[in-house]
Design a protein around this motif. Structure first.
Motif, PDB file in Angstrom:
ATOM      1  N   SER A   1      23.028  12.894 -18.832  1.00  0.00           N
ATOM      2  CA  SER A   1      21.571  11.996 -18.392  1.00  0.00           C
ATOM      3  C   SER A   1      21.588  10.502 -18.343  1.00  0.00           C
ATOM      4  CB  SER A   1      20.383  13.168 -18.993  1.00  0.00           C
ATOM      5  OG  SER A   1      19.980  14.350 -18.862  1.00  0.00           O
TER       6      SER A   1
ATOM      7  N   GLU B   1      18.564   2.137 -12.331  1.00  0.00           N
ATOM      8  CA  GLU B   1      18.468   0.724 -13.281  1.00  0.00           C
ATOM      9  C   GLU B   1      18.885  -0.482 -12.406  1.00  0.00           C
ATOM     10  OE1 GLU B   1      16.769   2.494 -17.100  1.00  0.00           O
ATOM     11  OE2 GLU B   1      14.690   2.353 -16.603  1.00  0.00           O
TER      12      GLU B   1
ATOM     13  N   SER C   1      19.487  14.989 -15.756  1.00  0.00           N
ATOM     14  CA  SER C   1      18.068  15.024 -15.864  1.00  0.00           C
ATOM     15  C   SER C   1      17.722  14.690 -14.296  1.00  0.00           C
ATOM     16  CB  SER C   1      17.373  14.252 -16.911  1.00  0.00           C
ATOM     17  OG  SER C   1      16.033  14.826 -15.995  1.00  0.00           O
TER      18      SER C   1
ATOM     19  N   MET D   1       8.361  16.189 -15.253  1.00  0.00           N
ATOM     20  CA  MET D   1       9.092  17.539 -15.023  1.00  0.00           C
ATOM     21  C   MET D   1      10.993  17.206 -15.748  1.00  0.00           C
ATOM     22  SD  MET D   1       9.452  18.136 -11.069  1.00  0.00           S
ATOM     23  CE  MET D   1       7.889  19.285  -9.855  1.00  0.00           C
TER      24      MET D   1
ATOM     25  N   PRO E   1      14.906  29.450 -19.673  1.00  0.00           N
ATOM     26  CA  PRO E   1      14.755  31.221 -20.169  1.00  0.00           C
ATOM     27  C   PRO E   1      15.791  31.015 -21.573  1.00  0.00           C
ATOM     28  CG  PRO E   1      16.519  30.091 -18.464  1.00  0.00           C
ATOM     29  CD  PRO E   1      15.569  29.646 -18.126  1.00  0.00           C
TER      30      PRO E   1
ATOM     31  N   PHE F   1      11.867  21.047  -7.788  1.00  0.00           N
ATOM     32  CA  PHE F   1      12.283  21.006  -9.446  1.00  0.00           C
ATOM     33  C   PHE F   1      13.492  22.072  -9.784  1.00  0.00           C
ATOM     34  CE2 PHE F   1      13.339  23.481 -13.664  1.00  0.00           C
ATOM     35  CZ  PHE F   1      13.659  21.810 -14.183  1.00  0.00           C
TER      36      PHE F   1
END
Ligand code: FAQ
Length: 308
Positions: free
Chosen positions: A40, A48, A104, A192, A202, A263
């Motif tokens: 991520s 960016e 992510s 999210m 899970p 999502f």
């Protein structure tokens, strides 16, 4: 009694270190989380990074360069922590590139305007801090220690984002509209970042029992909402949720549902910019191949005494 068994260390709130015995499922679960976190950080450099050449002033450009550079550093600390669990960075990158390991979902949305960069700092890094501060008490020592430094830097990232938002929110009508439009598009992706609802998560129960996670996804999401709403009010911006209301009895904001179908589609590789982000990552990796080969050849020569 053996005071160093995995269960004893966990029960006493001590950290598990790379040389300690640990169940295979624990090793795999921490590695999964750290690898996703590392990926991520480095994929997060892309949206960016695209804005560095278009930052509105030299001042903002210098800050943005520093922020993106910090993210590369965070990726490296995290890959280092993950390597201590037995998988090298090269293999983790291969798994990222082939879609076997995740990053992510927030980084799969397009950054359309400068206000998106500001919102990513304010809300994206703000959410990251809420998620990551408890991880500095994670039961896996190298991950917890990496978090301590990362959180200090994320804190600077969040503040620079809020400051950039403050300027836009107090600017011309066009700037205020741009700021509000960015909040409208980034609110849900930011929420999210905390993962699916607890009922559909899970991994949470086991990760909490092992002290990998200290709070559930919904607890942290709620904490972020409670922190962020007054900040939006101070900026004079509206959070795009008509059901958002302070619940005095609970001492928290109530909020509306999120689009969890969107999502899961994103998690499973169909985010709006997934293909673009992965293609860019793979191209950067290929462009860097000659550097890795040169470094390996140099190391080989040192080991063989060819260079002194
Ligand atoms: N995106 O059972 P859970 C940053 C997956 S901050 C993609 O709830 P868990 C800084 C999850 O992996 C952003 N996938 O999972 C920055 C699992 O799949 P798997 C990164 C997601 O682990 C800011 C499945 O769904 N931060 O980069 C997401 O208990 C601004 C089921 O989920 C971290 O990674 C998602 N949002 O909880 C840089 C923090 N959510 O692996 C630049 C560390 C869930 O079973 C600019 N990670 N999934 O196939 C964590 O805290 C946890 O891993 C969670 C997920 C909370 C993300």
């Amino acid at each position: 009694m053996d005071t160093n068994t995995f269960e004893t260390l966990i029960a006493e709130g001590k950290t598990i270190e790379p040389h300690d015995p640990m169940p295979e499922d624990f090793r795999r679960s921490v590695l999964r989380q750290i690898a996703q976190h590392a990926h991520s950080e480095i994929i997060g450099m892309q949206p960016e990074g695209n804005w560095i050449s278009r930052a509105p002033s030299l001042y903002r450009k210098a800050i943005l360069i520093a922020k993106v550079q910090d993210e590369a550093g965070h990726g490296l600390y995290l890959y280092g922590a993950a390597e201590s669990l037995g998988m090298d960075q090269g293999e983790m990158l291969e798994r990222l590139h082939s879609g076997q390991q995740k990053y992510s979902t927030i980084f799969n949305y397009p950054m359309l305007t400068w206000a998106d960069v500001a919102v990513m700092g304010w809300m994206g890094d703000g959410a990251a801090i809420v998620n990551q501060v408890p991880l500095s008490r994670c039961s896996y020592g190298p991950y917890a220690r990496a978090m301590a430094r990362i959180c200090k830097e994320e804190s600077f990232h969040q503040r620079q984002g809020y400051d950039a938002m403050r300027v836009l929110a107090n600017g011309t009508e066009e700037q205020r509209n741009m700021a509000q439009d960015a909040v409208n598009r980034w609110w849900q992706p930011s929420l999210m970042l905390f993962g699916p609802p607890d009922t559909d998560s899970p991994n949470t129960a086991r990760s909490m029992a092992w002290g990998i996670k200290r709070h559930t996804n919904d607890e942290l999401r709620q904490r972020f909402i409670d922190l962020c709403v007054p900040q939006a009010e101070a900026l004079g911006l509206t959070i795009p949720d008509e059901e958002l209301i302070w619940d005095a009895e609970r001492g928290h904001y109530n909020s509306g549902p999120l689009d969890w179908d969107e999502f899961w589609a994103n998690v499973n590789g169909a985010g709006p910019c997934t293909r673009e982000r992965l293609a860019r990552r793979v191209a950067a990796h290929e462009d860097g191949r000659w550097v890795r080969e040169a470094a390996a050849a140099y190391e080989h020569q040192i080991e063989n005494g060819a260079l002194v």
